[in-house]
Enzyme design. Structure first.
Site, mmCIF file in Angstrom:
data_model
loop_
_atom_site.group_PDB
_atom_site.id
_atom_site.type_symbol
_atom_site.label_atom_id
_atom_site.label_comp_id
_atom_site.label_asym_id
_atom_site.label_seq_id
_atom_site.Cartn_x
_atom_site.Cartn_y
_atom_site.Cartn_z
ATOM 1 N N ALA A 39 0.854 -1.202 0.000
ATOM 2 C CA ALA A 39 0.000 0.000 0.000
ATOM 3 C C ALA A 39 0.883 1.242 0.000
ATOM 4 C CB ALA A 39 -0.880 0.003 1.244
ATOM 5 N N HIS A 40 0.609 2.141 -0.920
ATOM 6 C CA HIS A 40 1.374 3.391 -0.926
ATOM 7 C C HIS A 40 0.596 4.590 -1.448
ATOM 8 C CE1 HIS A 40 1.928 2.214 -5.160
ATOM 9 N NE2 HIS A 40 2.151 3.490 -5.395
#
Ligand code: UD1
Ligand code: UDP
Length: 370
Positions: free
Chosen positions: A204-205
């Protein structure tokens, strides 16, 4: 014919690698400009090493920053290089700030821009990448679309058909070229004490997920609910942006989440192909999961890559734990192996892109001679 190749971030290096190799193979003059938007060893040089790429001819060293600052710095530093090098075409890949700045710098100098992965739209203007994609497409002379969906989108936006080339996605070239090497060389499962097909993989970014404390906490609740139900280890090679936000918000990570720094491409392919399930907000990982036949739960409300949903490989859940559990239940309770059609390319995409670039140069020379 001289090609200017622009990269800046992890996915651009990975997806541009096949084009660079194709230019090398055919002895086409080219040079690489690296903005250095990504610069940490595990987000940058590890990929040049693993993919055996030549060092960039120019490194702009822009690093991190606010959007306009970063984009503006790339523009300013790119211009004199393009003036000096005089490429016939500049190639950019994807939707990062590096892509927008590279395309704009070239376009202002009347250098033709080729946009690899053109025509993707999430229709979410809160995503900085959506602005980058739209503007880059409309500055480009060559729009290398992945498939018919993108072709239609570009057509609807009034881009003339002769500029659009439907070629597939170079993600397939990179992946197919490295699958066996990854399986041979990678020790990541042993290193992380994992068993094949017995863990979930998370990344996740996106700013929308990780920059807001409440959203990041919702993701952790989602992971916890999955862990409670399936008791699987969840591996999370963490993006530096996300690590920085966890630290800033003082969020501690429960022990069932196996956090690691970002890992190299070969190890990451190995982790993906042996995962039971992938949960991600990444663009490239939605594609790779689909190509590898691993079910993907996308931690977003929308995607510019609807093809993997259409073929049944991917589900959008946002940060909703109930939706994620429902998707996981469906896949994990399916008897036998899951499978679907591959919408992302046949592994020969870079060759088509380079053919098209060369073809245009031949046409241009003929026109000049007339
Ligand atoms: C960028 C792209 C995104 C792409 C992603 C791939 C834009 C607007 N965003 O997001 O589209 O999906 O790359 O990973 O272009 N950092 C480091 N080391 C690095 C790079 C970043 O520590 O090598 C940290 C810094 O704290 C930085 C933060 O990560 O502020 C964000 O980096 P940035 O390049 O601005 O955006 P990404 O989230 O990486
Ligand atoms: N990747 C990697 N190591 C990691 C995480 C991702 O090599 O720890 C690779 C992954 O295989 C894919 C690309 O990086 O090819 C995706 O990059 P990212 O998710 O950062 O960007 P996006 O695709 O969302 O723009």
């Amino acid at each position: 014919m001289k090609i200017g190749i622009i990269v800046g971030t992890r996915p651009e290096i990975i997806k541009m690698a096949p084009v660079i190799r194709e230019c090398q193979k055919r002895s086409i003059p080219f040079f690489i400009i690296h903005s250095n938007q990504h610069y940490s060893e595990e987000m940058d040089s590890i990929f040049f090493d693993e993919l055996e790429l030549p060092a960039p001819n120019y490194n702009l060293g822009v690093g991190s920053g606010l959007h306009s600052n970063q984009t503006g710095n790339i523009l300013i530093k790119m211009e004199p290089i393009l003036v000096e090098e005089k490429p016939d075409i500049v190639l950019v890949q994807g939707d990062t700030n590096t892509v927008l700045a590279g395309a704009l710098a070239a376009s202002k100098l009347n250098i033709k821009v080729g946009h690899i992965e053109a025509g993707l739209r999430s229709y979410d203007r809160m995503m900085p990448e959506e602005t980058n994609r739209i503007l880059t497409d409309h500055m480009s002379e060559f729009l290398f679309a992945v498939g018919p969906n993108q072709e239609q989108i570009l057509d609807k936006e009034g881009i003339s058909a002769d500029k659009i080339h439907t070629v597939g996605n170079t993600v397939s070239d990179s992946l197919f070229q490295h699958l066996e090497i990854a399986a041979d060389k990678s020790q990541i499962l042993d290193d992380l004490s994992l068993t094949e097909n017995d863990y979930f993989l998370v990344t996740a970014h996106r700013a929308s997920n990780v920059d807001i404390p409440a959203h990041l906490k919702e993701l952790l609740v989602l992971f916890e609910r999955l862990h409670e139900k399936y008791e699987q280890p969840i591996v999370w090679p963490i993006h530096p942006r996300t690590q920085a936000k966890l630290t800033e918000f003082g969020i501690t990570i429960p022990s069932y989440l196996k956090l690691s720094p970002p890992i190299g491409y070969l190890d990451f392919i190995q982790l993906q192909q042996n995962a039971q399930l992938i949960l991600t907000d990444s663009g490239g990982i939605q594609e790779e999961a689909c190509l590898l036949g691993v079910p993907c739960i996308t931690l977003r409300e929308n995607t510019e890559r609807p093809e993997s949903i259409e073929v049944g490989a991917n589900v959008l859940v946002g940060r909703d734990a109930d939706k994620a559990l429902a998707a996981a239940d469906k896949w994990l309770n399916t008897e036998g192996s899951v499978s679907w059609a591959n919408p992302f390319g046949d592994g020969h995409v870079a060759k088509r892109i380079v053919d098209i670039c060369l073809g245009d140069k031949a046409t241009a020379s003929n026109e000049q001679a007339e």
